[in-house]
Design an enzyme around this catalytic site. Structure first.
Site, PDB file in Angstrom:
ATOM      1  CE1 TYR A 107      30.357   7.546   5.698  1.00  0.00           C
ATOM      2  CE2 TYR A 107      30.346   7.487   8.087  1.00  0.00           C
ATOM      3  CZ  TYR A 107      29.735   7.824   6.894  1.00  0.00           C
ATOM      4  OH  TYR A 107      28.517   8.432   6.909  1.00  0.00           O
TER       5      TYR A 107
ATOM      6  CE  LYS B 226      18.718   0.647  -1.975  1.00  0.00           C
ATOM      7  NZ  LYS B 226      17.285   0.957  -1.954  1.00  0.00           N
TER       8      LYS B 226
ATOM      9  CG  ASP C 156      14.994   2.052   0.348  1.00  0.00           C
ATOM     10  OD1 ASP C 156      15.279   1.034   1.016  1.00  0.00           O
ATOM     11  OD2 ASP C 156      14.703   1.989  -0.859  1.00  0.00           O
TER      12      ASP C 156
ATOM     13  CG  ASP D  16      27.131   9.132  10.203  1.00  0.00           C
ATOM     14  OD1 ASP D  16      26.754   9.687  11.238  1.00  0.00           O
ATOM     15  OD2 ASP D  16      27.917   9.656   9.394  1.00  0.00           O
TER      16      ASP D  16
ATOM     17  CG  ASP E 231      22.939  12.366  13.301  1.00  0.00           C
ATOM     18  OD1 ASP E 231      23.363  11.791  14.319  1.00  0.00           O
ATOM     19  OD2 ASP E 231      23.532  13.316  12.770  1.00  0.00           O
TER      20      ASP E 231
END
Ligand code: NAD
Length: 379
Positions: free
Chosen positions: A151, A208, A240, A264, A268
Site C-alpha cells: 500500500y 507468502k 492462502d 487488511d 475483514d
C-alpha cells in the site's frame, strides 16, 4: 499521592459518532470513579463536521484541522468514533472528503501497527455465519503492519507499451511495488510476541514465503524473534492456508501477525466470524499517541435515532485502558460488562432477532446505562 490523570482527545466525527461517543465517555467516567483516575476528554473535529466548520470559518476546508492534530498529538490517547456520510460524498476530483481525516491522523501519529481482537460472545453465536460448534474457543488478536508493504510502495502506470494490449497491440502496464525494511517487520512481530506472552502464548506469522522475497525476510525475522521469546510458540503459515483455516478452525489461533495487505483482507474475513459489525473495536499503535476506534462506519442511515449499538465504541475504550494506560483490571471489567449485558439478553436493534422480547430491546443510551450498571457491579 496525586491522582493519575490522562488527557484523551475525543473525536466523535459524523453520523452515529456523537451518540456512541457519549456512551463511551460515560463508561470512561465510571472507570475513572472506580479506579480513582481522572480522564480529561476534549472533543475535536474530524471528518465531515470538520470540513463544514473550516468552510464556515472561511479557512481552507479540511477533514483534519490543524487544531485537531495538535490536540491529538498532545493527548495520552485518541478515541475516534466514525466519519463520513452522503452529505460529503462529492465525486468531484480533488474534493475534500471526510476519510482524508482518518488517513491523515493515522499518518501524522505514526501509527504503524493495527490490532483487531476477534472475540465470540456466547450470547451472539447465532449471529455468526459459521456453525456454533466451530466457534468454541475462538478468541484471537490480529496484528497488522500498517505503514509499509504494497500500500505504501511505488504505484506506477506505463502507457502505450508495445505488445501490452490485446492481440499484440500497444497497451498499458501497471506496477505496484512491495517493500519492507527489517525494522518495520521486527517492531510489529515483536509486539505480537509480547502480546502473546500475556495471552495463550502462540504466534502465527502469516506470509507468502513460497513466492515473495518480502515474505522470506518476514519469516527470517519471525524465526529470530521466536528464538528470543522462549515461552511463546511461533509458527509460520502461508496466507492462502490461513484464509482457509480462519473459517475451518478459527479456534487454533491466538495472535496472528501479518503484513499490511494480507492483514487488511484477513482482518475483514475474521471480523465476519462474530457476525456483527457493531461489536468490533480496533487499536492503531505507534511510538507515540495511540488511536482507538470501532471497526464500523458512521451509519448515516440510523444517525440521530438512538438506534446505534455503542458496544464497539465501548470496546475501543477497553483497548485504550489496556494498551495506553496498562489498566488491565479495568479493561477486563469493561469487557466483562459487555458479556454480562449480552448474557442478560439486552440487545440494540442490530443485535435483536425474533427471540428478543420487546422489553429487552434497547436504544443507544439505554444500552449505555446497562453497560455502566454491569461495569459497576464488576469493578
Ligand atoms: P457502516 O459501517 O457505517 O454501516 C454499514 C451498516 O451497518 C449500516 O446498515 C449501518 O446502519 C450498520 N451499522 C454500522 N455501525 C453500526 C452500529 N454501531 N450500530 C448499529 N448498526 C450499525 O458502513 P457504510 O454504510 O458502508 O458507510 C457509511 C459511512 O461511513 C460512509 O460515509 C463511509 O465512508 C463511512 N465509513 C467510515 C469509517 C470510519 O470512520 N472508520 C469506516 C467505514 C465507513
Amino acid at each position: 499521592m496525586a491522582k493519575t490523570s490522562y488527557r484523551i482527545c475525543t473525536l466523535p466525527g459524523d453520523g452515529i459518532g456523537p451518540e456512541i461517543m457519549d456512551q463511551a465517555k460515560r463508561i470512561l467516567a465510571a472507570v475513572g470513579e472506580a479506579y480513582d483516575v481522572d480522564f480529561q476528554c476534549e472533543d475535536q473535529l474530524i471528518g465531515g463536521c470538520a470540513i463544514d466548520a473550516t468552510r464556515a470559518a472561511g479557512v481552507t476546508p479540511s477533514a483534519l484541522p490543524p487544531q485537531t492534530l495538535e490536540a491529538a498529538k498532545a493527548s495520552d490517547a485518541v478515541l475516534l468514533a466514525a466519519v463520513g456520510g452522503p452529505k460529503w460524498d462529492d465525486p468531484t476530483p480533488g474534493a475534500v472528503r471526510p476519510e482524508q481525516g482518518l488517513l491523515a491522523i493515522r499518518k501524522n501519529l505514526g501509527l504503524y501497527l493495527n490490532l483487531r481482537p476477534v472475540h465470540i460472545y456466547d450470547a451472539l453465536r447465532d449471529a455468526s455465519p459459521l456453525r456454533p460448534e466451530r466457534l468454541d474457543g475462538v478468541d484471537l488478536l490480529i496484528v497488522r503492519e500498517l505503514t509499509g508493504g504494497l500500500y505504501f510502495g511505488k504505484h506506477e502506470r506505463q502507457t502505450d507499451v508495445a505488445g501490452a494490449g490485446i492481440d499484440g497491440a500497444a497497451g498499458d502496464t501497471a506496477t505496484d511495488s512491495m517493500e519492507y525494511a527489517e525494522y518495520e517487520i521486527e517492531r510489529v512481530i515483536r509486539w505480537a510476541y509480547e502480546a502473546a506472552a500475556r495471552r495463550s502464548k502462540v504466534v502465527t506469522s502469516v506470509d507468502k514465503a513460497n513466492v515473495l522475497e518480502t515474505s522470506r525476510l518476514w519469516r527470517e525475522v519471525n524465526h529470530r524473534l521466536n528464538a528470543e521469546f522462549e515461552d511463546v510458540e511461533g509458527e509460520d503459515m502461508l496466507v492462502d492456508n490461513c484464509a482457509m483455516q480462519l473459517v475451518a478452525n478459527p479456534a487454533q489461533f491466538d495472535v496472528l501477525v501479518t503484513e499490511n495487505t494480507f492483514g487488511d483482507i484477513l482482518s475483514d474475513e475474521a471480523s465476519m466470524l462474530t457476525g456483527s459489525l457493531g461489536m468490533l473495536a480496533s487499536a492503531s499503535l505507534g511510538d507515540g499517541t495511540a488511536l482507538y476506534e470501532p471497526s464500523h462506519g458512521s451509519a448515516p442511515d440510523i444517525a440521530g435515532k438512538d438506534l446505534a449499538n455503542p458496544i464497539a465504541q465501548v470496546l475501543s475504550v477497553e483497548l485504550m485502558l489496556r494498551y495506553s494506560f496498562q489498566m488491565d483490571e479495568a479493561a477486563d471489567a469493561v469487557a466483562g460488562a459487555v458479556e454480562d449485558v449480552l448474557n442478560a439478553g439486552w440487545r440494540t436493534a442490530d443485535l435483536a432477532d425474533e427471540t428478543t422480547p420487546e422489553d429487552h430491546k434497547l436504544g443507544t443510551r439505554a444500552m449505555g446505562d446497562k453497560l455502566i450498571e454491569a461495569f459497576q457491579a464488576r469493578a
